[in-house]
Design a protein around this motif. Sequence first.
Motif, PDB file in Angstrom:
ATOM      1  N   TYR A  33       0.878  -1.175   0.000  1.00  0.00           N
ATOM      2  CA  TYR A  33       0.000   0.000   0.000  1.00  0.00           C
ATOM      3  C   TYR A  33       0.909   1.217   0.000  1.00  0.00           C
ATOM      4  O   TYR A  33       1.682   1.418   0.928  1.00  0.00           O
ATOM      5  CB  TYR A  33      -0.864  -0.094   1.267  1.00  0.00           C
ATOM      6  CG  TYR A  33      -1.307   1.189   1.945  1.00  0.00           C
ATOM      7  CD1 TYR A  33      -2.028   2.172   1.257  1.00  0.00           C
ATOM      8  CD2 TYR A  33      -1.060   1.383   3.304  1.00  0.00           C
ATOM      9  CE1 TYR A  33      -2.461   3.327   1.926  1.00  0.00           C
ATOM     10  CE2 TYR A  33      -1.496   2.521   3.974  1.00  0.00           C
ATOM     11  CZ  TYR A  33      -2.187   3.496   3.276  1.00  0.00           C
ATOM     12  OH  TYR A  33      -2.616   4.618   3.932  1.00  0.00           O
ATOM     13  N   LYS A  36      -2.510   7.100  -1.077  1.00  0.00           N
ATOM     14  CA  LYS A  36      -3.889   7.019  -0.582  1.00  0.00           C
ATOM     15  C   LYS A  36      -4.680   8.251  -0.974  1.00  0.00           C
ATOM     16  O   LYS A  36      -4.116   9.308  -1.252  1.00  0.00           O
ATOM     17  CB  LYS A  36      -3.904   6.821   0.927  1.00  0.00           C
ATOM     18  CG  LYS A  36      -3.292   7.953   1.741  1.00  0.00           C
ATOM     19  CD  LYS A  36      -3.402   7.683   3.243  1.00  0.00           C
ATOM     20  CE  LYS A  36      -2.482   8.589   4.032  1.00  0.00           C
ATOM     21  NZ  LYS A  36      -2.483   8.314   5.472  1.00  0.00           N
ATOM     22  N   SER A 164      -4.422   4.202  11.021  1.00  0.00           N
ATOM     23  CA  SER A 164      -3.286   4.015  10.124  1.00  0.00           C
ATOM     24  C   SER A 164      -3.706   2.972   9.100  1.00  0.00           C
ATOM     25  O   SER A 164      -4.198   1.897   9.480  1.00  0.00           O
ATOM     26  CB  SER A 164      -2.073   3.534  10.916  1.00  0.00           C
ATOM     27  OG  SER A 164      -1.011   3.250  10.037  1.00  0.00           O
ATOM     28  N   GLY A 165      -3.521   3.287   7.829  1.00  0.00           N
ATOM     29  CA  GLY A 165      -4.039   2.405   6.779  1.00  0.00           C
ATOM     30  C   GLY A 165      -3.685   0.939   6.980  1.00  0.00           C
ATOM     31  O   GLY A 165      -4.556   0.067   7.043  1.00  0.00           O
ATOM     32  N   SER A 166      -2.384   0.670   7.131  1.00  0.00           N
ATOM     33  CA  SER A 166      -1.952  -0.735   7.198  1.00  0.00           C
ATOM     34  C   SER A 166      -2.484  -1.437   8.452  1.00  0.00           C
ATOM     35  O   SER A 166      -2.510  -2.664   8.512  1.00  0.00           O
ATOM     36  CB  SER A 166      -0.428  -0.824   7.146  1.00  0.00           C
ATOM     37  OG  SER A 166       0.134  -0.056   8.183  1.00  0.00           O
TER      38      SER A 166
HETATM   39  C1  DP6 Z   1       5.295   0.870   3.232  1.00  0.00           C
HETATM   40  O1  DP6 Z   1      -0.182   2.334   7.055  1.00  0.00           O
HETATM   41  O2  DP6 Z   1       1.939   3.359   7.941  1.00  0.00           O
HETATM   42  O3  DP6 Z   1       4.376  -0.176   5.146  1.00  0.00           O
HETATM   43  O4  DP6 Z   1      -2.057   5.088   6.425  1.00  0.00           O
HETATM   44  O5  DP6 Z   1      -0.421   6.953   6.593  1.00  0.00           O
HETATM   45  O6  DP6 Z   1      -0.741   5.412   8.531  1.00  0.00           O
HETATM   46  P1  DP6 Z   1      -0.752   5.577   7.026  1.00  0.00           P
HETATM   47  O7  DP6 Z   1       0.421   4.691   6.434  1.00  0.00           O
HETATM   48  P2  DP6 Z   1       0.957   3.262   6.834  1.00  0.00           P
HETATM   49  O8  DP6 Z   1       1.718   2.881   5.491  1.00  0.00           O
HETATM   50  C2  DP6 Z   1       2.380   1.658   5.358  1.00  0.00           C
HETATM   51  C3  DP6 Z   1       3.142   1.618   4.108  1.00  0.00           C
HETATM   52  C4  DP6 Z   1       4.034   0.399   3.925  1.00  0.00           C
HETATM   53  C5  DP6 Z   1       3.379  -0.633   3.014  1.00  0.00           C
HETATM   54  C6  DP6 Z   1       2.272  -1.459   3.589  1.00  0.00           C
HETATM   55  O9  DP6 Z   1       2.277  -1.766   4.793  1.00  0.00           O
HETATM   56  O10 DP6 Z   1       1.428  -1.878   2.777  1.00  0.00           O
END
Ligand code: DP6
Length: 358
Positions: A33, A36, A164-166
């Motif tokens: 991911y 966004k 947090s997205g992940s």
């Molecule tokens: C590179 O979930 O930490 O780990 O939504 O802004 O809190 P926010 O971001 P986050 O992003 C993780 C990005 C990653 C790839 C992943 O875990 O898919």
Amino acid sequence: MTAQDFILKSYNSNVENGSVKWASPSNIALVKYWGKKEGQIPENPSISFTLSDCKTITQVTFSKKTGNNFSFDVYFEGEKNEAFKPKIQTFFERIETYVPFLKDYYFKIETSNTFPHSSGIASSASGMSAIALCLMDIEQSLSKVEVDNDYFNQKASFLARLGSGSACRSIEGELVVWGNNESAEGSDLYGVKFDGELHPNFHEYQDAILLVDKGVKQVSSTVGHKLMFDHPFAKERFSQAHNNLAKLIDVLISGDLKAFVEIVENEALTLHAMMMTSMPYFILMKPNTLEIINKIWEYRAKNMSNICFTLDAGANVHVLFPKAEKEQVYEFIKSELVAYCQNGHYICDSVGNGAKRL
Ligand code: DP6
């Protein structure tokens, strides 16, 4: 499910106080991911292994209060922590519509991680999912409507995503898909447990996390995701993620480890390629990250191994390998890779089954 379905309509505000406790794991994305839209909606689908031992344990104690404000304290590893408060304040603001009791109670949030604090491992996935689960649990004790396990997990994941997205991929195991896509059940709003028949090759898959750089991240993920706005390769990247997810779904069922290695490493390097080609641009790998990658490639070729690596938005390396190779790979890590880890530190983990109520 739509966001509307997650709004708690009525609850019993006579409950004076209570306490809940959850352990929620970290996860490692195989398809990443990165990018966004407004409201924590991912630009592309992702899939991750849920980890087993890297967890956050959070206890939330709540008591009735008056006044129309959020009131909470955060304790990290036994000590009152002011630094975490703004993130939780923002989280509360984002989720209040869905858990409308937040201003009726004072919350004491006590949290700790099973992995070392300064390890450079992002704790936002495990941390935010643990709080989301505690709030869902509190919702259940106040709610007049009993919900089933699926709804509980979906809403916990939905709330965690807003933190947090992940984090939305940390509620269940062994693999979780997040984001609308053509290949697996998925939603932009919450993570969905991968429901295909996972090939035994992937059972208890191992993840050795090599701590190359324990410092604070050069680029926070919030800043990182923004780099994908106007990125010259964004469109191609988002479509590549759809393709890689489709291929990976087949691989998880067929057990084709060679194809697994290819997709996972391609995703890791693409993530970093996006950062290197954004404006501003960043190199988040360290020399030792590259040393480790080269050693992994050498070992794989020499030993007909299925070892591979993936990376987060930092210098640490997640070394992934089948359980069947555990003994030999740990020998290899000890003899050849530990030298590239900061103070020789690494964490041994494997794929797990998701969060637990304590
Ligand atoms: C590179 O979930 O930490 O780990 O939504 O802004 O809190 P926010 O971001 P986050 O992003 C993780 C990005 C990653 C790839 C992943 O875990 O898919």
